[in-house]
Scaffold this active site. Structure first.
Site, PDB file in Angstrom:
ATOM      1  N   GLY A  41      58.980  -0.805  10.574  1.00 18.09           N
ATOM      2  CA  GLY A  41      60.093  -0.228  11.320  1.00 18.09           C
ATOM      3  C   GLY A  41      61.404  -0.942  11.100  1.00 18.09           C
ATOM      4  N   GLY A 154      43.147 -10.773   5.235  1.00 19.72           N
ATOM      5  CA  GLY A 154      42.611 -11.561   4.120  1.00 19.72           C
ATOM      6  C   GLY A 154      43.720 -12.161   3.273  1.00 19.72           C
ATOM      7  N   TYR A 192      54.211   3.539  27.816  1.00 23.31           N
ATOM      8  CA  TYR A 192      54.880   2.520  27.009  1.00 23.31           C
ATOM      9  C   TYR A 192      54.505   1.118  27.481  1.00 23.31           C
ATOM     10  CZ  TYR A 192      58.632  -0.294  25.005  1.00 23.31           C
ATOM     11  OH  TYR A 192      59.340  -1.267  24.337  1.00 23.31           O
TER      12      TYR A 192
END
Length: 308
Positions: A41, A154, A192
């Site tokens: 984002g 990983g 939210y």
């Protein structure tokens, strides 16, 4: 007398609003040359400002966004402002677990390193559903990042010491999780809040599981900032929020400072992660520190993101 009272009251309001918007700035000058940072984002708001700051410190920054056009525009701006060419965009839709898996496959194939993962993207309280049937807040804010982090864990361990910074919000304190109804989607604000509490639990449990493996987990509240979250709402609501934002909130650059601090600071790393506000550790509400709930949420999330 009336004039004097008005002046005093006005000055009091002015200094109160100025205090509300005050933020600490990250003063650590550590460079990130040779490091790779992934930010979700990052086409706007705190994510973009974080990308500018870390690219300017020499990091290779991967900007992961749902909208390819916005990502391309953001990459150009980040390169210009940071004076770095080591910024690339990749398409990622956190509302789609299929997209998350495809993104991780591409990222691991293209990028040799991952030193800092910043789970920044978030959906405000909207009553909508992801393609996988989850409430939009749960799917984007928690489950998408949960799967993303696990698929890239990983690589983070290979590049240890590494860090995972997950953005949350102080609104976590207004709700508690119902582990039997994680897909709650009735009241937008409460939906939210629950997703932001899930971010806190996720960061806590990740820190526990990765302890001793070179990965440090941070949960960060960036404070009230003038971001573009209101774009999902009506014009009237956006106008009202713009006025309130001018009065009470800080810039996105200021909001990014704690994220940058947790991404680079040796001092923050020595503290072993945790919850940070305004470039320093902060105390969570007791229910948000419940390790048992964090573990149960992690296990429930594993079941939810498994492919059918």
């Amino acid at each position: 007398m009336y004039l004097l009272s008005t002046v005093v009251a006005s000055l009091a309001v002015f200094f109160f609003l100025k205090w509300m918007k005050k933020r600490r700035y990250c003063t650590d000058v550590k460079r990130l040359d040779g490091k790779t940072v992934l930010i979700t984002g990052a086409s706007s708001g705190v994510g973009k400002e974080t990308a500018v700051a870390l690219a300017a410190r020499g990091a290779r920054v991967v900007v992961a966004c749902r909208d390819a056009g916005k990502a391309e525009k953001a990459v150009r701006e980040i390169k210009l402002r940071s004076r770095s060419l080591a910024v690339v965009g990749m398409e990622l839709d956190l509302a789609s677990l299929r997209s998350v898996r495809r993104f991780c496959e591409n990222f691991l194939r293209r990028e040799e390193r991952l030193d800092v993962l910043i789970n920044n993207a978030a959906m405000p309280g909207v009553l909508d559903w992801t393609e996988d049937g989850f409430s939009m807040c749960l799917g984007v804010n928690h489950l998408g990042h949960f799967l993303l982090t696990n698929l890239l864990l990983g690589r983070l361990k290979e590049c240890a010491p590494s860090r995972v910074v997950t953005l949350t919000c102080s609104s976590y304190k207004y709700q508690k999780l119902d582990l039997h109804d994680l897909n709650y989607n009735l009241l937008p604000f409460f939906t939210y809040c629950r997703s932001k509490l899930a971010n806190v639990y996720f960061s806590h449990e990740l820190g526990r599981l990765a302890r001793g493996k070179g990965v440090t987990s941070f949960a960060v509240h960036p404070g009230l900032v003038r971001s573009e979250w209101t774009r999902h709402y009506s014009l009237l609501f956006r106008a009202a929020m713009r006025v309130l934002a001018w009065m009470l909130s800080a810039s996105c650059e200021a909001g990014a400072q704690t994220v940058v601090y947790c991404a680079v600071s040796d001092e923050a790393a020595r503290l072993g992660g945790g919850y940070f506000v305004d470039c320093r550790p902060a105390t969570l509400r007791p229910f948000a520190r419940d390790a048992g709930v964090a573990k149960k949420l992690w296990e429930a999330s594993e079941r939810l993101v498994q492919p059918p």
